[in-house]
Structure formats: structure tokens, C-alpha cells
Design a protein around this motif. Sequence first.
Motif, PDB file in Angstrom:
ATOM      1  N   GLU A  11      33.179  25.764  31.218  1.00  0.00           N
ATOM      2  CA  GLU A  11      32.452  25.748  32.479  1.00  0.00           C
ATOM      3  C   GLU A  11      33.199  25.030  33.593  1.00  0.00           C
ATOM      4  N   GLN A  12      34.225  24.224  33.269  1.00  0.00           N
ATOM      5  CA  GLN A  12      34.884  23.406  34.285  1.00  0.00           C
ATOM      6  C   GLN A  12      35.753  24.217  35.244  1.00  0.00           C
ATOM      7  N   HIS A  13      35.953  25.506  34.975  1.00  0.00           N
ATOM      8  CA  HIS A  13      36.821  26.310  35.846  1.00  0.00           C
ATOM      9  C   HIS A  13      36.036  27.175  36.835  1.00  0.00           C
ATOM     10  N   ALA A  14      34.748  26.939  36.960  1.00  0.00           N
ATOM     11  CA  ALA A  14      33.912  27.810  37.796  1.00  0.00           C
ATOM     12  C   ALA A  14      34.377  27.831  39.247  1.00  0.00           C
ATOM     13  N   LEU A  15      34.657  26.668  39.826  1.00  0.00           N
ATOM     14  CA  LEU A  15      35.080  26.632  41.223  1.00  0.00           C
ATOM     15  C   LEU A  15      36.390  27.375  41.419  1.00  0.00           C
ATOM     16  N   GLU A  16      37.321  27.210  40.476  1.00  0.00           N
ATOM     17  CA  GLU A  16      38.591  27.931  40.573  1.00  0.00           C
ATOM     18  C   GLU A  16      38.367  29.436  40.467  1.00  0.00           C
ATOM     19  N   ALA A  17      37.419  29.826  39.624  1.00  0.00           N
ATOM     20  CA  ALA A  17      37.154  31.250  39.437  1.00  0.00           C
ATOM     21  C   ALA A  17      36.669  31.892  40.725  1.00  0.00           C
ATOM     22  N   PHE A  18      35.755  31.235  41.413  1.00  0.00           N
ATOM     23  CA  PHE A  18      35.256  31.817  42.652  1.00  0.00           C
ATOM     24  C   PHE A  18      36.300  31.734  43.759  1.00  0.00           C
ATOM     25  N   GLY A  19      37.314  30.873  43.563  1.00  0.00           N
ATOM     26  CA  GLY A  19      38.432  30.836  44.505  1.00  0.00           C
ATOM     27  C   GLY A  19      39.297  32.070  44.433  1.00  0.00           C
ATOM     28  N   VAL A  20      39.195  32.836  43.332  1.00  0.00           N
ATOM     29  CA  VAL A  20      39.927  34.109  43.219  1.00  0.00           C
ATOM     30  C   VAL A  20      38.946  35.284  43.321  1.00  0.00           C
ATOM     31  N   ASN A  21      37.835  35.047  44.019  1.00  0.00           N
ATOM     32  CA  ASN A  21      36.875  36.107  44.357  1.00  0.00           C
ATOM     33  C   ASN A  21      36.200  36.734  43.142  1.00  0.00           C
ATOM     34  N   ALA A  22      35.944  35.931  42.098  1.00  0.00           N
ATOM     35  CA  ALA A  22      35.216  36.464  40.953  1.00  0.00           C
ATOM     36  C   ALA A  22      33.788  36.806  41.351  1.00  0.00           C
ATOM     37  N   VAL A  23      33.262  37.893  40.788  1.00  0.00           N
ATOM     38  CA  VAL A  23      31.884  38.296  41.061  1.00  0.00           C
ATOM     39  C   VAL A  23      30.914  37.339  40.387  1.00  0.00           C
ATOM     40  N   ASP A  24      31.245  36.909  39.154  1.00  0.00           N
ATOM     41  CA  ASP A  24      30.374  35.996  38.428  1.00  0.00           C
ATOM     42  C   ASP A  24      31.182  35.244  37.385  1.00  0.00           C
ATOM     43  N   TYR A  25      30.558  34.184  36.831  1.00  0.00           N
ATOM     44  CA  TYR A  25      31.199  33.303  35.865  1.00  0.00           C
ATOM     45  C   TYR A  25      30.196  33.083  34.749  1.00  0.00           C
ATOM     46  N   LEU A  26      30.374  33.809  33.649  1.00  0.00           N
ATOM     47  CA  LEU A  26      29.417  33.784  32.545  1.00  0.00           C
ATOM     48  C   LEU A  26      29.960  32.935  31.405  1.00  0.00           C
ATOM     49  N   LEU A  27      29.102  32.053  30.891  1.00  0.00           N
ATOM     50  CA  LEU A  27      29.502  31.193  29.788  1.00  0.00           C
ATOM     51  C   LEU A  27      29.162  31.839  28.448  1.00  0.00           C
ATOM     52  N   LYS A  28      30.071  31.708  27.503  1.00  0.00           N
ATOM     53  CA  LYS A  28      29.844  32.211  26.149  1.00  0.00           C
ATOM     54  C   LYS A  28      28.858  31.288  25.426  1.00  0.00           C
ATOM     55  N   PRO A  29      28.028  31.802  24.538  1.00  0.00           N
ATOM     56  CA  PRO A  29      27.885  33.239  24.248  1.00  0.00           C
ATOM     57  C   PRO A  29      27.199  33.970  25.400  1.00  0.00           C
ATOM     58  N   VAL A  30      27.837  35.024  25.860  1.00  0.00           N
ATOM     59  CA  VAL A  30      27.323  35.777  27.002  1.00  0.00           C
ATOM     60  C   VAL A  30      26.043  36.503  26.603  1.00  0.00           C
ATOM     61  N   ARG A  31      25.026  36.367  27.427  1.00  0.00           N
ATOM     62  CA  ARG A  31      23.762  37.068  27.191  1.00  0.00           C
ATOM     63  C   ARG A  31      23.790  38.415  27.903  1.00  0.00           C
TER      64      ARG A  31
END
Length: 244
Positions: free
Chosen positions: A84-104
Amino acid sequence: MDVVIVDDEPLARDRLKRMLADEPDFRVVAEVSSGDRVMAAVMEHDPDIVLLDIHMPGESGLLAAQQLVDLEDPPAVIFCTAYEQHALEAFGVNAVDYLLKPVRKEKLLAAMQQACNLNKAQRQTLNQGSEGRPHISARTRRGVELIPIEQIHFFAADHKYVTVYHREGETLIDDTLKELEQSLGERFVRVHRNALVALNRIEAMEKGANGQFVLRLTGTQQRPVVSRRHVAALRQLLTGAAAP
């Protein structure tokens, strides 16, 4: 919508595939087990969506996502990760969403639908713009050559080079497809990550023997391929253009 799954864990890839198996709007076209193979899979399959893990052998998912962002017509990226600690970086590359495993499944489908909506919005603005320039300039052995826009059939990109196919033949130019798309306005339409076609040259979109859609154009025997992700939008555009 075509989907590429990127995860180094086979069980994680299988789980995502099972979630999408009964969803008619989504089709898994490729699986990739490392970040450094993402670009090759995207260039081969031209997916609408990439489901991307972050920590994998070789190149990280974040770096792979950054490379996708730099494409002229990038797919939507949805991160599926245990970190979960990479969420901010993920949205910095225009990710649509950031889902944590196990993905529902419900969260995955919600993110996929969001990606679909974004793609529709992008397609709606595909041809917006001014009338743009009257010609394309190219440096050739004869000096600077000016190619009138009305003589151009389509543009095709191959790695770092763009070829313009026109009434007098083929010419390499320095412009990127993204620059051309922005400057030529509604006269040209993106039909593939690597192709931009003059709308008034399109006679028909046809399905070839291999299942791919191709365009029949006036004035040339060339048949540009239409990516699956662009078929619906192009069909709608051509239907609207043909309406009285």
C-alpha cells in the motif's frame, strides 16, 4: 476491452483471469510475469487496460507504468499489489486505481469500468482541434519537401520514425503521431497506436481473414490495421459521417 495481466505470481494471474472469465466486456489477451516485458506485450496486443503488480523480478511495475505513460496512446493502468505504500507514486503515473491484494472482484470490476469511461472520454476528444496546418514538411535529399494535407492517405509509426503515405509515395518525417494528431484537427483519426488516417480517405472498414479489421482507402492499395480498442469508436464515427 482487451486486458494484459502483469504479475510474477502465477496464482495471482489466475485469480484475476477467473474474475474476468465471465465478464463479456473484458478479454485477457496476454499474461506477463515481469515488468521488463510489459512494453513488448502492450506493443503486440495494444490493450485497453493493463493490470499491473508493483514488486516483480527485473523492472518494477512503477517503472513499467511510467514507460506506458510516455506512449502516445497509452492503455489504462490499474495496479494490483500487496504494497500500500506506493499508492501516491502510482497515481503520479496516472493509474486509474490502486487495488490491494487479495483483490476483490467488485473493486476490480469498478476500476475496470472507470477505465472504460476514461477511454470513452478520450475517444470523444480524439478529433477535437483546429483545422491545423495546410501541409507537412519533410527533409529529403532534395531539401525540404512540402506535402499538402489533402494528398495524404495516412501516417504510420515504426519505433522512432513516422512515414507519411501520400499521393506521390512514402516519405519519412520528423513529427510524432501525437504532434500530428494535435495539429491536424478533425481531418485525421487515430485507428491504431501506430496509425493516423485521413478521415475523408476511408471507404470502408473491413474484417480480414485473420480477424483483424483493416481500412480500405481511396487512392492507395495500403490497408492500415484498426486496433480492436479503436473499432467501436471508428465505426461510430464513420456511421455519423455517413448520416444525412
